[in-house]
Scaffold this motif. Structure first.
Motif, PDB file in Angstrom:
ATOM      1  N   SER A   1       0.830  -1.210   0.000  1.00 42.17           N
ATOM      2  CA  SER A   1       0.000   0.000   0.000  1.00 42.17           C
ATOM      3  C   SER A   1       0.853   1.244   0.000  1.00 42.17           C
ATOM      4  O   SER A   1       0.433   2.262  -0.541  1.00 42.17           O
ATOM      5  CB  SER A   1      -1.013   0.052   1.146  1.00 42.17           C
ATOM      6  N   GLY A   2       2.058   1.169   0.550  1.00 45.34           N
ATOM      7  CA  GLY A   2       2.958   2.315   0.474  1.00 45.34           C
ATOM      8  C   GLY A   2       3.322   2.637  -0.971  1.00 45.34           C
ATOM      9  O   GLY A   2       3.335   3.784  -1.388  1.00 45.34           O
TER      10      GLY A   2
ATOM     11  N   LEU B   1      -1.882   4.718   5.762  1.00 44.99           N
ATOM     12  CA  LEU B   1      -1.899   4.112   4.431  1.00 44.99           C
ATOM     13  C   LEU B   1      -3.291   3.636   4.022  1.00 44.99           C
ATOM     14  O   LEU B   1      -3.507   3.241   2.891  1.00 44.99           O
ATOM     15  CB  LEU B   1      -0.931   2.928   4.376  1.00 44.99           C
TER      16      LEU B   1
ATOM     17  N   LEU C   1      -2.745  -0.426   8.834  1.00 39.67           N
ATOM     18  CA  LEU C   1      -2.478   0.410   7.664  1.00 39.67           C
ATOM     19  C   LEU C   1      -3.041   1.808   7.875  1.00 39.67           C
ATOM     20  O   LEU C   1      -2.381   2.813   7.579  1.00 39.67           O
ATOM     21  CB  LEU C   1      -3.085  -0.221   6.410  1.00 39.67           C
TER      22      LEU C   1
ATOM     23  N   ALA D   1      -5.490  -0.174  -0.032  1.00 42.93           N
ATOM     24  CA  ALA D   1      -5.291  -0.935   1.203  1.00 42.93           C
ATOM     25  C   ALA D   1      -5.958  -2.303   1.084  1.00 42.93           C
ATOM     26  O   ALA D   1      -5.371  -3.335   1.444  1.00 42.93           O
ATOM     27  CB  ALA D   1      -5.856  -0.170   2.390  1.00 42.93           C
TER      28      ALA D   1
ATOM     29  N   SER E   1      -1.791   5.789  -0.474  1.00 43.40           N
ATOM     30  CA  SER E   1      -2.815   5.534   0.531  1.00 43.40           C
ATOM     31  C   SER E   1      -4.190   5.559  -0.114  1.00 43.40           C
ATOM     32  O   SER E   1      -4.351   6.023  -1.242  1.00 43.40           O
ATOM     33  CB  SER E   1      -2.723   6.580   1.639  1.00 43.40           C
TER      34      SER E   1
END
Lengths: 346, 294
Positions: B150-151, B238, B233, B160, B155
């Motif tokens: 997800s990075g 994120l 997350l 995610a 975001s």
């Protein structure tokens, strides 16, 4: 195209043509001997020849690990043989006879009655599966399943909708027999099919098998380690040892006058009811040799009571003593060099 | 055939109660599973009915009513660091938290189970190819993989959930493969092969029914993992972006208030705990109830 019934199977070669002729059947399982180790293989079945006549029951006996079950699995093609030919009613399997057509004619009943039924299917669905695969409409296949259940002694209205875990071992094995018969096979391979049942149930199932054989004109290959059961069922008997045929012949000939010392030892190991005939020493000591590394010469020589030097050098062929009775022993083959071998007839 | 033709026409058989009915009755007899299921249903209802249940809008703040303790009039569960009503935010937070916990699992189930069953049934080279690829994903800890994915993607809710799906596929595939390999060795598969059925027919009629249950149980247990990872997350920024309410994100933003008002700061964590424990208890109960011989 969904048919109501399976197309009938016809006898091609006539009664004199053996139903099944197996020649030079070989199956080796590779075993890992380490990265740099030698390539080795378990010689589970190592050159087996026999034939099964139409309408007979061929009993197959031998110790655990002698290749009985592997032979059965090779015959129904659950695994492919490394070498050898299988001829079914005159047609070579895989060439003249397609695998799919062959499979319809040869069915198998397994030892473990629970593991051989899908736990999520009702028994009528389990039996109907085979005919459906071969193009029979679902309704007709279910009807056929009910007929077969009745035929193996299970009232369809009570049992057809049940699941395998709701049945006893004997009932499940009847279902497995019905399932094997659902494709109207000509040859049924019974691999230790009654060995897991208790004695009273075993007798019932054996009688059922004899009735079915008569009514449907079946041929059986009956694999068992129980010599009494084989004697009861078989017309001819094949004795296997370490992936080879040790002796094959008519039931009475093999049981009354065994030609191979291994057969003699097996027969002597049968428990006797008469106390006078009981013996203290086991007729056969030790385990069978490692099938990765079979002994040179005759495979039975390390355990044989009649072993001579020649037995460690010469691998005995399966020789006919009289027509229809053969043994793979140097004592049975004339001029082999063994002191007990018969004289060469001039 | 002549012998069979003589027998009477087939009658409808008495059918044993089906497998799933048996599973249902065994679940109903287990009070722990029933309670867990009730909690799950309550949480889902809470998420669905959030606008009706929440006393206030989840994003309406008040700078003079920040970090009120639990029990303040008008703020039954206190207020957060921007003076928003905690109760309303927790109720609304269930929507995104459950979404992120629940959506990745069935998607991963679809792909993972397919891969695993194909690998398990085919065996040999196909198995090696699929399972060694799966092993590559196993080289990374699942949290790290989710964060990295997800990075990289940026975001947002969709990214995610996508990265969580990717994290779960190998795990489900691994379980599916081992269950299928076990079933494949059983005699009823051999019997079906001996009848001349094609591999696809055997998989559909004999394999699926016997492997989907255990894989499903495993997937259910992943829902709680998914919720916790999703919260993680969001905590890292994120997942969900402020001012949307999501339990993981709330836990993050309230972390500075932990010395001022620890009870309020812990509330989102408590809900995450309750939800994941409920899903785990339910999946354990399901595992027990699906064993026919119990």
């Amino acid at each position: 195209m969904r048919a109501a019934v399976l197309p009938p199977l016809e006898d091609r070669g006539g009664p004199a043509q053996p139903l099944l002729t197996v020649g030079g059947l070989v199956k080796h399982f590779p075993v890992k001997g380490g990265v740099f180790g030698p390539r080795r293989a378990v010689q589970a079945v190592d050159g087996v020849d026999f034939s099964v006549l139409k309408g007979e029951t061929l009993g197959v006996v031998g110790e655990s690990g002698c290749g009985k079950s592997t032979t059965a699995r090779l015959l129904v093609r659950l695994m492919a043989p490394d070498a050898g030919t299988v001829i079914f009613d005159g047609e070579s399997v895989g060439d003249a006879l397609s695998l799919r057509d062959y499979r319809r004619q040869v069915q198998m009943v397994f030892q473990d009655s629970y593991a051989s039924l899908n736990p999520r299917l009702t028994i009528e669905d389990s039996i109907a599966f085979g005919p459906r695969v071969h193009g029979v409409a679902a309704r007709a296949a279910t009807g056929r399943a009910h007929d077969l259940l009745a035929r193996v002694g299970l009232e369809p209205r009570r049992f057809a909708g049940r699941y395998p875990h709701e049945l006893s071992g004997g009932q499940r094995q009847r279902v497995n027999i019905a399932r094997a018969l659902a494709l109207e096979p000509r040859l049924v391979i019974l691999d230790e099919a009654v060995s897991a049942l208790d004695k009273s149930v075993e007798a019932q199932v054996l009688n059922l098998l004899l009735d079915l054989k008569r009514d449907f004109g079946l041929t059986y290959i009956f694999i068992s380690h129980d010599l009494n059961v084989v004697r009861f069922m078989a017309d001819r008997v094949m004795v296997m040892y370490l992936g080879r045929v040790a002796e094959i012949g008519a039931r009475d000939a093999v049981f009354d006058a065994p030609a191979h010392p291994y057969t003699a030892a097996l027969l002597a190991s049968m428990p006797k009811a008469d106390p006078a005939e009981r013996r203290d020493a086991p007729p056969l000591s030790g385990d069978p040799p490692n099938p990765i590394d079979p002994p040179p010469g005759c495979r039975f020589n390390p355990r044989c009571a009649f072993v001579e030097d020649v037995c460690r050098r010469t691998d005995p062929p399966l020789a006919a003593l009289v027509p229809q009775h053969s043994a793979a022993c140097l004592m049975a083959s004339s001029g082999s060099g063994h002191s007990r071998a018969p004289e060469i007839a001039a | 055939m002549s012998v069979l033709a003589a027998s009477p026409p087939a009658l409808r058989a008495e059918r044993s109660p089906g497998y799933w009915r048996g599973v249902g009755s065994r679940i109903a007899r287990d009070p722990v599973v029933v309670a867990a299921l009730a909690v799950i249903v309550a949480l889902v209802l809470m998420a669905l009915l959030a606008p009706e249940l929440a006393p206030m809008a989840p994003d309406k703040g008040s700078m003079i009513r920040r970090l009120k303790p639990i029990g303040t009039p008008g703020y039954p569960l206190g207020s957060d660091e921007l003076g928003r009503d905690m109760l309303s935010r927790l109720i609304y937070g269930a929507r995104l938290s459950l979404l992120m916990g629940v959506v990745p699992v069935p998607v991963a189930f679809l792909f993972g189970a397919t891969l695993g069953i194909v690998a398990g049934y085919a065996g040999g080279l196909v198995n090696a190819l699929i399972m060694r690829t799966v092993d590559v994903f196993y080289a990374f800890p699942s949290v790290l993989l989710a964060v990295a994915l997800s990075g990289t993607l940026g975001s947002g809710l969709g990214n995610a959930m996508f990265s969580l799906t990717v994290v779960f596929i190998p795990q489900i595939a691994r379980v599916a493969e081992s269950v299928t390999t076990g079933v494949r060795k059983l005699d009823y598969i051999d019997a079906a092969r001996a009848s001349g059925a094609r591999p696809l027919t055997i998989v559909l009629e004999h394999v699926l029914g016997n492997v989907l249950g255990p894989i499903f149980v495993f997937a259910t247990s992943l829902v709680s993992v998914s919720m916790i990872l999703a919260s993680g997350l969001s905590f890292l920024g994120l997942g969900v972006r402020p001012p949307d309410a999501e339990w993981g994100l709330m836990l993050n933003t309230l972390r500075t208030a932990i010395y001022v008002n620890p009870a309020v700061a812990a509330l989102p964590g408590v809900l995450i705990l309750i939800t994941s424990v409920s899903f785990n208890l339910f999946s354990d109960g399901l595992r027990g109830a699906m064993d026919v011989r119990s």
